[in-house]
Design a protein around this motif. Structure first.
Motif, PDB file in Angstrom:
ATOM      1  N   UNK A  49       0.994  -0.846  -0.127  1.00 27.44           N
ATOM      2  CA  UNK A  49       0.037   0.129  -0.165  1.00 27.44           C
ATOM      3  C   UNK A  49       0.842   1.339  -0.012  1.00 27.44           C
ATOM      4  N   UNK A  50       2.026   0.983   0.831  1.00 29.85           N
ATOM      5  CA  UNK A  50       2.579   2.434   0.887  1.00 29.85           C
ATOM      6  C   UNK A  50       3.187   3.158  -0.765  1.00 29.85           C
ATOM      7  N   UNK A  51       3.915   1.791  -1.432  1.00 26.21           N
ATOM      8  CA  UNK A  51       3.888   2.044  -2.295  1.00 26.21           C
ATOM      9  C   UNK A  51       3.185   1.974  -3.962  1.00 26.21           C
ATOM     10  N   UNK A  52       2.238   1.525  -3.397  1.00 25.87           N
ATOM     11  CA  UNK A  52       0.538   2.266  -4.554  1.00 25.87           C
ATOM     12  C   UNK A  52       0.872   3.532  -4.138  1.00 25.87           C
ATOM     13  N   UNK A  53       0.940   4.231  -2.875  1.00 26.49           N
ATOM     14  CA  UNK A  53       0.167   5.075  -2.529  1.00 26.49           C
ATOM     15  C   UNK A  53       1.332   6.738  -3.709  1.00 26.49           C
ATOM     16  N   UNK A  54       2.420   5.900  -3.738  1.00 25.78           N
ATOM     17  CA  UNK A  54       3.650   6.898  -4.520  1.00 25.78           C
ATOM     18  C   UNK A  54       2.679   6.555  -5.381  1.00 25.78           C
ATOM     19  N   UNK A  55       2.782   5.601  -6.412  1.00 28.64           N
ATOM     20  CA  UNK A  55       1.961   5.368  -7.644  1.00 28.64           C
ATOM     21  C   UNK A  55       1.195   6.148  -7.823  1.00 28.64           C
ATOM     22  N   UNK A  56       0.046   6.154  -6.530  1.00 35.23           N
ATOM     23  CA  UNK A  56      -0.925   6.921  -7.305  1.00 35.23           C
ATOM     24  C   UNK A  56      -0.805   7.944  -6.910  1.00 35.23           C
ATOM     25  N   UNK A  57       0.054   8.830  -6.306  1.00 32.11           N
ATOM     26  CA  UNK A  57       0.331  10.281  -6.393  1.00 32.11           C
ATOM     27  C   UNK A  57       0.845  11.002  -7.885  1.00 32.11           C
ATOM     28  N   UNK A  58       1.500   9.941  -8.342  1.00 34.33           N
ATOM     29  CA  UNK A  58       1.999  10.076  -9.756  1.00 34.33           C
ATOM     30  C   UNK A  58       1.086  10.580 -10.660  1.00 34.33           C
ATOM     31  N   UNK A  66       2.886   4.174 -15.988  1.00 37.94           N
ATOM     32  CA  UNK A  66       3.000   2.014 -15.609  1.00 37.94           C
ATOM     33  C   UNK A  66       4.258   2.472 -15.834  1.00 37.94           C
ATOM     34  N   UNK A  67       4.475   1.383 -15.219  1.00 38.33           N
ATOM     35  CA  UNK A  67       6.081   0.655 -15.216  1.00 38.33           C
ATOM     36  C   UNK A  67       6.482   0.149 -14.481  1.00 38.33           C
ATOM     37  N   UNK A  68       7.797  -0.717 -14.796  1.00 35.60           N
ATOM     38  CA  UNK A  68       8.799  -0.900 -13.461  1.00 35.60           C
ATOM     39  C   UNK A  68       9.879  -1.019 -12.689  1.00 35.60           C
ATOM     40  N   UNK A  69       9.274  -0.643 -11.787  1.00 30.37           N
ATOM     41  CA  UNK A  69      11.064  -0.309 -11.016  1.00 30.37           C
ATOM     42  C   UNK A  69      11.505  -0.851  -9.863  1.00 30.37           C
ATOM     43  N   UNK A  70      12.457  -1.348 -10.597  1.00 34.56           N
ATOM     44  CA  UNK A  70      13.642  -2.762 -10.074  1.00 34.56           C
ATOM     45  C   UNK A  70      14.656  -1.726  -8.626  1.00 34.56           C
ATOM     46  N   UNK A  71      14.042  -2.737  -7.390  1.00 29.81           N
ATOM     47  CA  UNK A  71      14.670  -1.570  -6.589  1.00 29.81           C
ATOM     48  C   UNK A  71      16.041  -2.360  -5.794  1.00 29.81           C
ATOM     49  N   UNK A  72      17.079  -1.336  -5.505  1.00 28.00           N
ATOM     50  CA  UNK A  72      18.225  -2.548  -4.854  1.00 28.00           C
ATOM     51  C   UNK A  72      17.900  -2.497  -3.705  1.00 28.00           C
ATOM     52  N   UNK A  73      18.032  -2.717  -2.395  1.00 25.57           N
ATOM     53  CA  UNK A  73      17.955  -2.348  -1.337  1.00 25.57           C
ATOM     54  C   UNK A  73      18.818  -3.473  -0.281  1.00 25.57           C
ATOM     55  N   UNK A  74      19.344  -2.671   0.373  1.00 25.60           N
ATOM     56  CA  UNK A  74      20.577  -3.076   1.712  1.00 25.60           C
ATOM     57  C   UNK A  74      19.863  -3.640   3.123  1.00 25.60           C
ATOM     58  N   UNK A  75      20.296  -4.424   3.049  1.00 27.16           N
ATOM     59  CA  UNK A  75      19.398  -4.660   4.545  1.00 27.16           C
ATOM     60  C   UNK A  75      20.624  -4.824   5.476  1.00 27.16           C
ATOM     61  N   UNK A  76      20.325  -3.936   6.995  1.00 25.14           N
ATOM     62  CA  UNK A  76      21.352  -4.652   7.561  1.00 25.14           C
ATOM     63  C   UNK A  76      21.093  -5.608   8.529  1.00 25.14           C
ATOM     64  N   UNK A  77      21.794  -5.962   9.605  1.00 25.64           N
ATOM     65  CA  UNK A  77      21.595  -7.543  10.155  1.00 25.64           C
ATOM     66  C   UNK A  77      20.379  -7.518  10.601  1.00 25.64           C
ATOM     67  N   UNK A 121      14.640  -5.674  -5.663  1.00 26.56           N
ATOM     68  CA  UNK A 121      13.494  -6.430  -5.562  1.00 26.56           C
ATOM     69  C   UNK A 121      12.507  -5.487  -6.751  1.00 26.56           C
ATOM     70  N   UNK A 122      11.773  -5.938  -8.063  1.00 25.74           N
ATOM     71  CA  UNK A 122      10.691  -5.638  -9.050  1.00 25.74           C
ATOM     72  C   UNK A 122       9.602  -5.107  -8.578  1.00 25.74           C
ATOM     73  N   UNK A 123       9.491  -3.591  -8.613  1.00 33.13           N
ATOM     74  CA  UNK A 123       7.749  -3.099  -8.591  1.00 33.13           C
ATOM     75  C   UNK A 123       7.465  -3.540  -9.777  1.00 33.13           C
ATOM     76  N   UNK A 124       5.745  -3.776  -9.962  1.00 32.88           N
ATOM     77  CA  UNK A 124       5.880  -3.366 -11.366  1.00 32.88           C
ATOM     78  C   UNK A 124       3.999  -2.325 -10.961  1.00 32.88           C
ATOM     79  N   UNK A 125       4.378  -1.012 -11.508  1.00 35.55           N
ATOM     80  CA  UNK A 125       2.963  -0.856 -11.721  1.00 35.55           C
ATOM     81  C   UNK A 125       1.926  -0.146 -12.503  1.00 35.55           C
ATOM     82  N   UNK A 126       1.045  -0.645 -12.627  1.00 31.55           N
ATOM     83  CA  UNK A 126       0.247  -0.124 -13.323  1.00 31.55           C
ATOM     84  C   UNK A 126      -0.888   0.105 -12.771  1.00 31.55           C
TER      85      UNK A 126
END
Length: 126
Positions: A49-58, A66-77, A121-126
């Motif tokens: 829903x957080x990602x969706x909110x960003x998309x709806x705003x756009x 619409x499109x596909x956004x692949x995020x590179x996410x660094x996760x700590x220990x 991580x890929x996000x498909x926004x459509x």
């Protein structure tokens, strides 16, 4: 009498080495990424829903967005996100991408095994 102890010493050693190698292989293979893929997917799904909110705003500015956004996410220990960035994007909308980065930076993933991890991580926004 001498041959008997030598012969009995061999069988216990053979079964011991056989089960241990498949077990260690099974234990190590899924751990290479550090984050369990199924848990990661379930976790991200819970935050969509957080990602969706960003998309709806756009989409308010661009209804065709619409499109596909692949995020590179660094996760700590600890599971906290230490960095997030856009790896690839066909969205071409920096405000949506920046919003997604901001949302992801607040996430706390399930703790990765064996220390910090980096995922794409890929996000498909459509």
């Amino acid at each position: 009498a001498m041959a008997a102890p030598a012969a009995s010493a061999v069988p216990p050693a053979a079964p011991k080495s056989k089960p241990s190698s498949p077990v260690t292989a099974a234990a190590h293979t899924p751990m290479q990424t550090g984050l369990d893929p199924a848990k990661t997917q379930a976790f991200v799904r819970g935050h969509l829903p957080e990602i969706q909110r960003c998309y709806e705003r756009g989409r308010m500015d661009d209804s065709e967005l619409k499109g596909r956004v692949t995020m590179r996410i660094s996760v700590s220990a600890s599971g906290a996100v230490s960095a997030a960035s856009v790896e690839t994007s066909s969205l071409r909308n920096s405000s949506v991408e920046d919003c997604m980065v901001g949302a992801i930076l607040a996430w706390k993933f399930p703790e990765p095994v064996g220390g910090p991890a980096i995922i794409s991580y890929p996000f498909n926004l459509r």
